[in-house]
Scaffold this active site. Sequence first.
Site, mmCIF file in Angstrom:
data_model
loop_
_atom_site.group_PDB
_atom_site.id
_atom_site.type_symbol
_atom_site.label_atom_id
_atom_site.label_comp_id
_atom_site.label_asym_id
_atom_site.label_seq_id
_atom_site.Cartn_x
_atom_site.Cartn_y
_atom_site.Cartn_z
ATOM 1 N N PHE B 143 89.254 48.581 63.472
ATOM 2 C CA PHE B 143 88.055 49.104 62.828
ATOM 3 C C PHE B 143 88.338 49.205 61.332
ATOM 4 C CE2 PHE B 143 84.350 51.472 64.811
ATOM 5 C CZ PHE B 143 84.255 50.628 65.888
ATOM 6 N N GLN B 258 76.208 58.077 54.724
ATOM 7 C CA GLN B 258 76.863 56.786 54.954
ATOM 8 C C GLN B 258 75.868 55.655 55.209
ATOM 9 O OE1 GLN B 258 79.405 55.799 58.670
ATOM 10 N NE2 GLN B 258 80.830 55.836 56.955
ATOM 11 N N HIS B 260 75.769 51.875 56.706
ATOM 12 C CA HIS B 260 76.573 50.970 57.525
ATOM 13 C C HIS B 260 76.321 49.540 57.080
ATOM 14 C CE1 HIS B 260 78.297 48.909 60.956
ATOM 15 N NE2 HIS B 260 78.709 50.056 61.474
ATOM 16 N N LEU B 270 71.573 48.795 64.805
ATOM 17 C CA LEU B 270 72.967 48.603 64.424
ATOM 18 C C LEU B 270 73.650 47.477 65.197
ATOM 19 C CD1 LEU B 270 75.304 49.981 62.702
ATOM 20 C CD2 LEU B 270 76.121 50.685 64.932
ATOM 21 N N GLU B 273 80.564 47.817 64.112
ATOM 22 C CA GLU B 273 81.710 47.449 63.298
ATOM 23 C C GLU B 273 82.742 46.706 64.142
ATOM 24 O OE1 GLU B 273 82.739 50.253 60.338
ATOM 25 O OE2 GLU B 273 84.869 50.148 60.768
ATOM 26 N N ARG B 304 83.478 51.653 55.180
ATOM 27 C CA ARG B 304 82.058 51.284 55.166
ATOM 28 C C ARG B 304 81.415 51.427 53.799
ATOM 29 N NH1 ARG B 304 80.344 53.981 60.953
ATOM 30 N NH2 ARG B 304 81.448 52.399 62.168
ATOM 31 N N HIS B 372 73.200 55.324 58.002
ATOM 32 C CA HIS B 372 73.814 55.340 59.319
ATOM 33 C C HIS B 372 74.338 56.695 59.761
ATOM 34 C CE1 HIS B 372 75.966 53.903 62.795
ATOM 35 N NE2 HIS B 372 77.122 54.271 62.309
ATOM 36 N N ARG B 408 82.917 58.763 56.403
ATOM 37 C CA ARG B 408 83.539 58.835 57.723
ATOM 38 C C ARG B 408 84.009 57.456 58.124
ATOM 39 N NH1 ARG B 408 81.621 56.941 62.847
ATOM 40 N NH2 ARG B 408 79.487 56.455 62.286
ATOM 41 N N SER B 413 83.641 59.445 64.475
ATOM 42 C CA SER B 413 82.652 60.469 64.755
ATOM 43 C C SER B 413 82.469 60.685 66.251
ATOM 44 C CB SER B 413 81.341 60.147 64.045
ATOM 45 O OG SER B 413 80.479 59.510 64.902
HETATM 46 C C1 LIG Z 1 73.761 53.021 66.253
HETATM 47 C C2 LIG Z 1 74.939 53.915 66.088
HETATM 48 C C3 LIG Z 1 76.193 53.481 66.476
HETATM 49 C C4 LIG Z 1 77.288 54.306 66.348
HETATM 50 N N1 LIG Z 1 78.516 53.839 66.712
HETATM 51 C C5 LIG Z 1 79.584 54.642 66.603
HETATM 52 C C6 LIG Z 1 80.858 54.210 66.995
HETATM 53 O O1 LIG Z 1 81.039 53.092 67.460
HETATM 54 N N2 LIG Z 1 81.895 55.055 66.876
HETATM 55 C C7 LIG Z 1 81.738 56.309 66.400
HETATM 56 O O2 LIG Z 1 82.711 57.036 66.322
HETATM 57 N N3 LIG Z 1 80.530 56.754 66.013
HETATM 58 C C8 LIG Z 1 79.460 55.957 66.095
HETATM 59 N N4 LIG Z 1 78.238 56.409 65.701
HETATM 60 C C9 LIG Z 1 78.076 57.804 65.318
HETATM 61 C C10 LIG Z 1 78.041 58.699 66.533
HETATM 62 O O3 LIG Z 1 77.415 58.030 67.599
HETATM 63 C C11 LIG Z 1 77.288 59.978 66.331
HETATM 64 O O4 LIG Z 1 77.719 60.568 65.180
HETATM 65 C C12 LIG Z 1 77.528 60.957 67.447
HETATM 66 O O5 LIG Z 1 77.247 60.358 68.677
HETATM 67 C C13 LIG Z 1 76.707 62.187 67.282
HETATM 68 O O6 LIG Z 1 76.795 62.958 68.447
HETATM 69 P P1 LIG Z 1 76.132 64.377 68.527
HETATM 70 O O7 LIG Z 1 76.462 64.924 69.846
HETATM 71 O O8 LIG Z 1 76.535 65.152 67.354
HETATM 72 O O9 LIG Z 1 74.587 64.119 68.369
HETATM 73 P P2 LIG Z 1 73.550 63.267 69.229
HETATM 74 O O10 LIG Z 1 74.203 62.437 70.229
HETATM 75 O O11 LIG Z 1 72.642 62.634 68.254
HETATM 76 O O12 LIG Z 1 72.784 64.354 70.038
HETATM 77 C C14 LIG Z 1 71.837 65.192 69.441
HETATM 78 C C15 LIG Z 1 71.192 66.003 70.515
HETATM 79 O O13 LIG Z 1 70.446 67.045 69.957
HETATM 80 C C16 LIG Z 1 69.174 67.104 70.554
HETATM 81 N N5 LIG Z 1 68.318 67.738 69.560
HETATM 82 C C17 LIG Z 1 68.088 67.362 68.296
HETATM 83 N N6 LIG Z 1 67.277 68.226 67.687
HETATM 84 C C18 LIG Z 1 66.999 69.179 68.590
HETATM 85 C C19 LIG Z 1 66.206 70.354 68.559
HETATM 86 N N7 LIG Z 1 65.564 70.740 67.470
HETATM 87 N N8 LIG Z 1 66.116 71.099 69.685
HETATM 88 C C20 LIG Z 1 66.772 70.723 70.808
HETATM 89 N N9 LIG Z 1 67.532 69.631 70.879
HETATM 90 C C21 LIG Z 1 67.644 68.875 69.772
HETATM 91 C C22 LIG Z 1 68.865 65.720 70.924
HETATM 92 O O14 LIG Z 1 67.948 65.683 71.965
HETATM 93 C C23 LIG Z 1 70.224 65.245 71.378
HETATM 94 O O15 LIG Z 1 70.428 65.611 72.724
HETATM 95 C C24 LIG Z 1 77.135 55.584 65.816
HETATM 96 C C25 LIG Z 1 75.891 56.023 65.427
HETATM 97 C C26 LIG Z 1 74.794 55.194 65.520
HETATM 98 C C27 LIG Z 1 73.483 55.654 65.004
#
Ligand SMILES: Cc1cc2nc3c(=O)[nH]c(=O)nc-3n(C[C@H](O)[C@H](O)[C@H](O)COP(=O)(O)OP(=O)(O)OC[C@H]3O[C@@H](n4cnc5c(N)ncnc54)[C@H](O)[C@@H]3O)c2cc1C
Lengths: 236, 634, 245
Positions: B143, B258, B260, B270, B273, B304, B372, B408, B413
């Site tokens: 990566f 960030q 991407h 997306l 990477e 990135r 991103h 990041r 993440s």
């Molecule tokens: C397309 C893409 C690809 C990625 N690929 C990678 C990767 O390969 N490797 C890596 O390390 N990271 C990657 N990332 C980053 C990583 O996926 C995210 O940073 C990480 O999954 C975030 O997880 P989370 O649990 O914090 O939030 P999320 O998984 O976004 O979950 C948020 C949750 O909060 C809930 N929610 C939001 N607002 C409210 C509210 N007001 N009330 C109640 N519920 C709410 C939503 O329903 C959801 O359940 C990627 C990101 C994207 C966008």
Amino acid sequence: MKTTGAIDTAKRQLVYEVISGGTGLILALFMWGHMMFVGSILIGTFGFDWLALQLEIYFIAQPTVVVIFSLFLVHAALAARKIPAQLEERRKMIRLGRDLKSQAHEESLLWIWQVRTGMIVLVLGSFHLVLLGIDVLTPLFGERVGIESVTSLARVQAGLWLPYAVLLICVEFHASIGLYRLAVKWGVFSSLGRKTLRRIESFILWLFLGLGAVILLVLAGVIPPPLAFLATGGAA
Amino acid sequence: MIVRISSTDVLVIGGGLAGERCAIEAAAAGHDVLILSLVPPRRSHSCAAQGGMQAALGNCVKAEGDSPDVHYLDTVRGSDWGADQEVARIFAEEAPIAVRELAHFGVPWTRVKGGPNSYFIRGERVEINEALENDGLIMHRDFGGTAKWRACYAGAGTGHSALYAVDSEVVRLGVTVRDRAEAVELIHENGRCYGAVSRCLRTGQHSAILAKATVIATGGHGRIYGQYTTNATINEGMGAAIALNTGVVPLGNMEAVQFHPTALSPSGILVTEGCRGDGGFLLDKELNRFMVEAEPEKQELASRDVVSRHMARRMRDGHGVETEHGPHLWLDIRHLGEEHLKTKLREVWDICQDFVGLNPATDLIPVRPTQHYSMGGVRVNKEGEAYNLAGLVAVGEASCWDMHGFNRLGGNSLAETIVSGRLIGRHIAKTIRTGGVDIDTRVANEAVKNAEERAARLLAAEGPGPGAYEIRDAMAEVMISRVGIFRTGEELALAVNELKELLAKCDKIVLRSKVPGMNPELTFALRIKNMVRLSLITAMGAFARTESRGAHFRSDHPLRDDAKWLNRTLIRWPESSDAPGISYEPVGVLDVPPGHRGYGRDERIEMEQSIEDYNQGVEQAQSEQGKLPTEGQQ
Amino acid sequence: MSGNNANRRLKFEIFRYNPQDPDSTPHMQNFEIDELPYMSLFMALNEIREKHDPSLQFDFACRSAICGSCGMMVNGKPSLGCRTQTSDLPELIRLHPLPVFKLVGDLSVDTGIWFREMAEKSEAWIHAKEAFDPAAQEDRMDDETAQKIYDSDRCIECGCCVASCGVANVSGEFAGPAGLNRMARFSMDPRDTRDDADWFELISNEHGVFGCIGMMACHDICPKELPLLEVYAYLRRKALTTALK
Ligand SMILES: Cc1cc2nc3c(=O)[nH]c(=O)nc-3n(C[C@H](O)[C@H](O)[C@H](O)COP(=O)(O)OP(=O)(O)OC[C@H]3O[C@@H](n4cnc5c(N)ncnc54)[C@H](O)[C@@H]3O)c2cc1C
Ligand code: HEM
Ligand code: HEM
Ligand code: SF4
Ligand code: F3S
Ligand code: FES
């Protein structure tokens, strides 16, 4: 989590499934044999009568009628479990099948047709089996106990050709699509891929439909036995 | 009006990886846990992560010699020294455990195949013999910005598999999940948080949920960039917003956004990477591999921020492929071969077929840098506790735990979500108070009434007035054009003004649809003001920071300035004030002294203070900012 | 797939019903919009909502065919709205909510609850031998096994297969295609300690794999192209071999 009751149920369900599929398979294979047997008429009445006689002398025909009739009923009874009981549910399935058919997916609607043809086969097939049962086991028809070309020809020409034609189409359709489904469900010949299986299925369907049609035409006296030349030295 | 109130020990707002991993820890310890989520948990945006999750297991040849120390160093460098190094250290050490635990939960990690393997490295096919004794261990892929192959992956559906595995634990433990529910306000009084007001997205009704600990795990807020983001439509930042709305909790480093390098043009979807990690190239209009010249050492696999800037420059200099949606460059993964693309990069294969109708084994993929990841979020201490509000915790992308600083690293993440979820969940389980929630229900009633009134007011507004979607589009244009990859003081000042105007407009919104129940226009209108507030503080933070660090690049201040800006931006928005306040705190105790990252520009303004002096001031400065003392530690 | 036949005027017939509104009755509503290059139903529906009828309910999250939120009936076929390009459709586009699942309103249905119940019923989680040991190296697994599990794990629970299955449409108890796939996923995972008898009980009945009558729509419709038919064959054979043992 493990309860003997649940295990028993599971076993019973497996047995039902194997029996309904297995009887379907046997019936389908029997129909191939049946086609060969009745097909002897293509050589002429001589061939037909000779074969019928052999089958009776060696006591093959008599038990076969009984066994096939039983399998037929068992299969129908078990397979019918899968048919939704309520009209509304059947309608839902039909609607779904039609919509999907318009989106290049056929098998759902074909299942509906399998049920429909199965019903027709149940009625016409039962009639045929009772008829042949009487023929094979009693002296009621013809000059002797058993199948003879005279009675068969007479029956068909008297009008049975119509129900036979319907039965033929239904049973061939039902059995060929049934075999295809059976292969997919259990993953037999899956290395061939579904497309190829489907092609084999329709090949079988058309082959037996064609053959059956010719046989029926001969039985109905519309055309002469096309293979009569094979029976050289025979009395035909 | 009867106010519906329920209570629980731990309220987790957000059912993504971070929230659920945290919930598991609390539930396994015997606490009553309730998860709120906008969507069924498995549809959270974590499921969209494709490429991988960083953890220094060192299982394959190209990962030999890897260790948490090396991972830690990469992370600090990646952050451009903006990270809290203590947190980055904890993270790097715990990541291998958390990743192995996911294997225990059922993630079908791609495994090492002992014997000869063929990889693409820096544009060339290389045969490598993996040690037979490592056969069957978790495999790594390369990566950006890392010294070793370290990203553990499950095909190109790492986030999906991880989220499903973690959610299956949530189901196993019988944790209650309320999906289609949105937290719209925190219930708090006198510096303590008592839960949240939830709005049901089936019926539009509000209710109060009281809790001893409230966890914000709501993910990123990329949607403040409108459609110019890789994020899901649900990543609107409401978690960060309701924390900001308390008036006391600061958000950290909101200007650290960030971009991407490889999002599909124009949809913004997306492409991982992992494509470049597995040997993919970036090409310009003339099909030149411009990254080889720009970054001879890391090439396509610099961090990135660096790659995105090179791409943006390349397009600005006229080497982009012009389209009606603006310019793009090419990602070339044809040489990886169909077999590889259909297994190790299966999701990429699907996305290319589905959304641009091309075959990545024979066609080039149109890509451009796109918003991103939100490094900024609810500022929390090492234990995940928000500043200034006891009982409020934040984890995952919604938080600024701050292991990412100003950039990041890919794969860090996903790893953060499970590491922080695990540790912080455990901390909550240990420190939570026994007995009921001691709160006067008056506070809860009031909060619910507040929320109901907000909705009622919007529904009642009549006459001409701006629409919520209009404001969103205007906000997105400001953000992408003025608060994007390259920033200047001039542009940012304009952005701040324009966003202020938009904010004023939010109070004049008139809905076109007044249907009762789940009114989607109302739901969005209730969020848009919060989104504009987040946009505004992002622009303000960026305007104030007159240096370039990580993803924050000021064309008018192109150097990193460790003399003045080795700090973290904190923004609070006091209730009843129409302007937020900015303050700063040191990034944390420095262990690795600021230096060159190993890629990107090697010119900077050096620190004037000695490291010792800097470190000595950290504790006190952070406490002044509201970092809560950690309760109940043994 | 091509984005080139712009200039069409698309006609939408969309199912409307808001159960929260006592004045609402189920009916179809017509909309017309101009087609754009690379227009997906995600874009089209948002345009309809933002420009024509802001009360229209539907679900999208990832808009990249990975979260499974946006299953809907598109001209009678269960499809992911975000993945469906209008250029692949005729000018007249009929949209209905997925059947089987509980209706939230208009095109929005409650798939999440269905899948959670399914997961609970089939105990769709790893039944681990022992507790996790943070100090230990991971257990080994050969890459082929991992790949096989992953192939099955890729299901995004969009519910399209369930909506397309005749049996699932009439029998609430049937685990459905996605449910059967989940069972297979865990049954082939060496980390799951459930034995053959446990699986036998779950799989071998009319709510399990024998509920399937081989309509095959699920397999043809699955947007992630999961090899569902192979999965059922595997489960059937597993049931049979278990009973024969
Ligand atoms: C397309 C893409 C690809 C990625 N690929 C990678 C990767 O390969 N490797 C890596 O390390 N990271 C990657 N990332 C980053 C990583 O996926 C995210 O940073 C990480 O999954 C975030 O997880 P989370 O649990 O914090 O939030 P999320 O998984 O976004 O979950 C948020 C949750 O909060 C809930 N929610 C939001 N607002 C409210 C509210 N007001 N009330 C109640 N519920 C709410 C939503 O329903 C959801 O359940 C990627 C990101 C994207 C966008
Ligand atoms: C000679 C007569 C028949 C033959 C050769 C035959 C053959 C078959 C075969 C091979 C199958 C596939 C089995 C499977 O998929 O498990 C099948 C299924 C079926 N048959 Fe028949 N069948 C016959 C008569 C009937 C009759 C009389 C009925 C009456 C209703 C019937 C109803 C069905 C149904 C509903 C199925 C589908 C069952 C399922 O999918 O589980 N069949 N048949
Ligand atoms: C052991 C049982 C059976 C015997 C002995 C038997 C025998 C015969 C005979 C002798 C004929 C010639 C016509 C006649 O005499 O009426 C015939 C024709 C026919 N039989 Fe049967 N049959 C049996 C079972 C079945 C079954 C189960 C089916 C299908 C459900 C079936 C379908 C037909 C059809 C369609 C014809 C018309 C000939 C053709 O077109 O091929 N038979 N059978
Ligand atoms: S099996 Fe396919 S169609 Fe069914 S829920 Fe999973 S992804 Fe959707
Ligand atoms: S559509 Fe239904 S009947 Fe079986 S093959 Fe698929 S589960
Ligand atoms: S919106 Fe996620 S699958 Fe369509």
